[in-house]
Design an enzyme around this catalytic site. Structure first.
Site, mmCIF file in Angstrom:
data_model
loop_
_atom_site.group_PDB
_atom_site.id
_atom_site.type_symbol
_atom_site.label_atom_id
_atom_site.label_comp_id
_atom_site.label_asym_id
_atom_site.label_seq_id
_atom_site.Cartn_x
_atom_site.Cartn_y
_atom_site.Cartn_z
ATOM 1 N N SER A 1 0.627 -1.171 -0.076
ATOM 2 C CA SER A 1 -0.152 0.141 0.016
ATOM 3 C C SER A 1 0.795 1.127 -0.194
ATOM 4 O O SER A 1 0.372 2.333 -0.105
ATOM 5 C CB SER A 1 -0.844 -0.009 1.165
ATOM 6 O OG SER A 1 -1.843 -1.096 1.413
ATOM 7 N N HIS B 1 -1.419 -2.722 -6.857
ATOM 8 C CA HIS B 1 -2.192 -2.521 -5.434
ATOM 9 C C HIS B 1 -3.834 -2.542 -5.846
ATOM 10 O O HIS B 1 -4.406 -1.907 -6.486
ATOM 11 C CB HIS B 1 -1.979 -1.043 -5.365
ATOM 12 C CG HIS B 1 -2.511 -0.586 -4.033
ATOM 13 N ND1 HIS B 1 -2.803 0.818 -3.847
ATOM 14 C CD2 HIS B 1 -2.867 -1.331 -2.872
ATOM 15 C CE1 HIS B 1 -3.321 0.737 -2.385
ATOM 16 N NE2 HIS B 1 -3.276 -0.287 -1.743
ATOM 17 N N GLU C 1 -4.082 -0.115 -8.836
ATOM 18 C CA GLU C 1 -3.176 0.996 -8.913
ATOM 19 C C GLU C 1 -1.849 0.233 -9.488
ATOM 20 O O GLU C 1 -1.622 -0.487 -8.578
ATOM 21 C CB GLU C 1 -2.910 1.729 -7.619
ATOM 22 C CG GLU C 1 -2.395 3.203 -7.763
ATOM 23 C CD GLU C 1 -2.508 3.756 -6.269
ATOM 24 O OE1 GLU C 1 -2.504 3.122 -5.215
ATOM 25 O OE2 GLU C 1 -2.268 5.199 -6.231
ATOM 26 N N ASN D 1 -3.233 5.880 -1.030
ATOM 27 C CA ASN D 1 -3.003 6.060 0.512
ATOM 28 C C ASN D 1 -2.487 7.393 0.715
ATOM 29 O O ASN D 1 -2.607 7.661 1.995
ATOM 30 C CB ASN D 1 -2.238 5.031 1.006
ATOM 31 C CG ASN D 1 -3.050 3.699 1.149
ATOM 32 O OD1 ASN D 1 -4.334 3.772 1.532
ATOM 33 N ND2 ASN D 1 -2.745 2.527 0.396
HETATM 34 P P1 NAD Z 1 -3.454 -9.520 6.497
HETATM 35 O O1 NAD Z 1 -2.762 -9.500 7.649
HETATM 36 O O2 NAD Z 1 -4.923 -9.643 6.542
HETATM 37 O O3 NAD Z 1 -2.848 -10.956 5.707
HETATM 38 C C1 NAD Z 1 -1.611 -11.294 5.847
HETATM 39 C C2 NAD Z 1 -1.264 -12.703 5.370
HETATM 40 O O4 NAD Z 1 0.345 -12.907 5.111
HETATM 41 C C3 NAD Z 1 -1.463 -13.643 6.659
HETATM 42 O O5 NAD Z 1 -2.771 -14.524 6.486
HETATM 43 C C4 NAD Z 1 -0.207 -14.105 7.087
HETATM 44 O O6 NAD Z 1 -0.328 -15.329 7.794
HETATM 45 C C5 NAD Z 1 0.653 -14.087 6.016
HETATM 46 N N1 NAD Z 1 1.892 -14.228 5.975
HETATM 47 C C6 NAD Z 1 2.777 -13.365 6.961
HETATM 48 N N2 NAD Z 1 3.914 -13.709 6.814
HETATM 49 C C7 NAD Z 1 4.092 -14.629 5.654
HETATM 50 C C8 NAD Z 1 5.151 -15.076 4.853
HETATM 51 N N3 NAD Z 1 6.490 -15.252 5.313
HETATM 52 N N4 NAD Z 1 4.956 -16.151 3.960
HETATM 53 C C9 NAD Z 1 3.740 -16.202 3.443
HETATM 54 N N5 NAD Z 1 2.540 -15.656 4.127
HETATM 55 C C10 NAD Z 1 2.800 -14.891 5.210
HETATM 56 O O7 NAD Z 1 -2.769 -8.367 5.569
HETATM 57 P P2 NAD Z 1 -3.722 -7.817 4.314
HETATM 58 O O8 NAD Z 1 -4.555 -6.621 4.739
HETATM 59 O O9 NAD Z 1 -4.123 -8.732 3.511
HETATM 60 O O10 NAD Z 1 -2.569 -6.919 3.696
HETATM 61 C C11 NAD Z 1 -1.545 -7.551 2.726
HETATM 62 C C12 NAD Z 1 -0.957 -6.387 1.936
HETATM 63 O O11 NAD Z 1 -2.122 -6.032 1.205
HETATM 64 C C13 NAD Z 1 -0.195 -5.518 2.424
HETATM 65 O O12 NAD Z 1 0.887 -5.082 1.948
HETATM 66 C C14 NAD Z 1 -1.275 -4.398 2.764
HETATM 67 O O13 NAD Z 1 -0.601 -3.087 2.919
HETATM 68 C C15 NAD Z 1 -1.948 -4.349 1.381
HETATM 69 N N6 NAD Z 1 -3.100 -3.899 1.318
HETATM 70 C C16 NAD Z 1 -4.050 -3.881 2.172
HETATM 71 C C17 NAD Z 1 -5.441 -3.525 1.928
HETATM 72 C C18 NAD Z 1 -6.437 -3.617 2.915
HETATM 73 O O14 NAD Z 1 -7.602 -2.992 2.741
HETATM 74 N N7 NAD Z 1 -6.320 -4.543 4.048
HETATM 75 C C19 NAD Z 1 -5.659 -2.853 0.763
HETATM 76 C C20 NAD Z 1 -4.793 -2.824 -0.156
HETATM 77 C C21 NAD Z 1 -3.526 -3.186 -0.033
#
Ligand code: NAD
Length: 284
Positions: free
Chosen positions: A120, A141, A153, A191
């Protein structure tokens, strides 16, 4: 290059949505996570979200079955990456974790594989520099919830090639999304604009300007936002919001991005929003 096979790393909020949409649009998907429980709940979430699409008349049962069959679950990153067209990482918004993931993918995947990151806010250029293929690293993104939201994005790092960008743009269109190209700068466009608004809403709450419901209602009815900023923060995940604000604050060097102390408090308490059933609001 036309993408046929995709590895998604991280099966959380975003990863399960990316895997869902990719499989729905005919791609062969391996969804990887370190945590087997995260994989199991991702499968359940995908099934539930497909049912929701069926209810809306967007899909039928056969399409649901075919979508689920195209998704393989795995805890073995290296094995999953062999021979795949593109890897999309969606692990938590922690720079060192992202660097270690792309280094591992770079080792495991063939030279032609594109590495996309769903970060993000973290610099695409810095993520790319951790690999031997910076020309084949790009930001894709996706927005939350992925099956519903239209935008991707697409963020070019300094070294990202035209061919890689063209493949990412084509993939976004193949998945029924609208790609918008932007340059690599902290928080990109989405963001950079969204997080200061969410942060300010949390400051307003902390300072007692209004109750959470009132803050959100003002923004929904007054500004025509479909969701209030506090409800949206709960949907995104309060840990993710804090991580993004830390990147904006540090990398842009401006105190107007400093994370609100009340946001830090919620994260410290483990009140991370919908995913923990409690954030600024509570959820069943
Ligand atoms: P989340 O915490 O819901 O999920 C992350 C997952 O990654 C978890 O299931 C965890 O077990 C796994 N993980 C951790 N370490 C790992 C590893 N070494 N190998 C494999 N898997 C691993 O997080 P999220 O909200 O899905 O965010 C993920 C990414 O997406 C981030 O970079 C975030 O900034 C981005 N993002 C989030 C949103 C949102 O609204 N949540 C929107 C756009 C982008």
């Amino acid at each position: 290059m036309s993408v046929r096979s995709i590895v998604v790393i991280g099966a959380g909020t975003m990863g399960n949505g990316i895997a869902h949409v990719a499989a729905q649009f005919g791609k062969s998907v391996v969804l990887v996570d370190v945590d087997p429980n995260a994989l199991a709940s991702a499968r359940a979430t995908i099934s539930k979200n497909l049912d929701r699409q069926i209810k809306k008349g967007l899909l039928d049962e056969a399409a649901k079955r075919a979508t689920i069959e195209r998704i393989e679950l795995s805890t073995e990153l290296a094995r999953a990456c062999a021979g795949v067209d593109i890897v999309i990482e969606a692990v938590p918004e922690i720079a060192e974790l992202k660097y270690s993931i792309v280094e591992a993918v770079d080792q495991a995947a063939e030279g032609g594989t594109i590495i996309a990151t769903n970060t993000s806010s973290i610099s695409i250029t810095e993520i790319a520099a951790r690999t031997r293929r910076p020309d084949r690293v790009i930001g894709m993104h996706f927005m939350n919830p992925v099956p519903v939201m239209q935008l991707i994005e697409v963020i070019r790092g300094l070294a990202t090639s035209d061919a890689t960008t063209a493949t990412a743009v084509q993939l976004a269109s193949d998945l029924g999304k609208t790609p918008v190209e932007v340059n690599d700068f902290p928080g990109f466009v989405s963001n950079r604009v969204l997080m200061p608004m969410i942060n300010e809403a949390i400051f307003a709450l902390m300072e007692g300007v209004a109750r959470p419901e009132a803050i959100d209602t003002v923004m929904k009815l007054g500004m025509n936002h479909p969701m209030g900023p506090l409800e949206l923060a709960d949907l995104i995940g309060l840990d993710t919001c804090l991580n993004i604000l830390e990147v904006l604050h540090r990398d842009l060097g401006d105190d107007r991005y400093r994370p609100c102390p009340l946001l830090r408090k919620h994260v410290a308490a483990g009140w991370l929003g919908r995913k923990t059933k409690r954030g600024f609001f509570t959820y069943d």
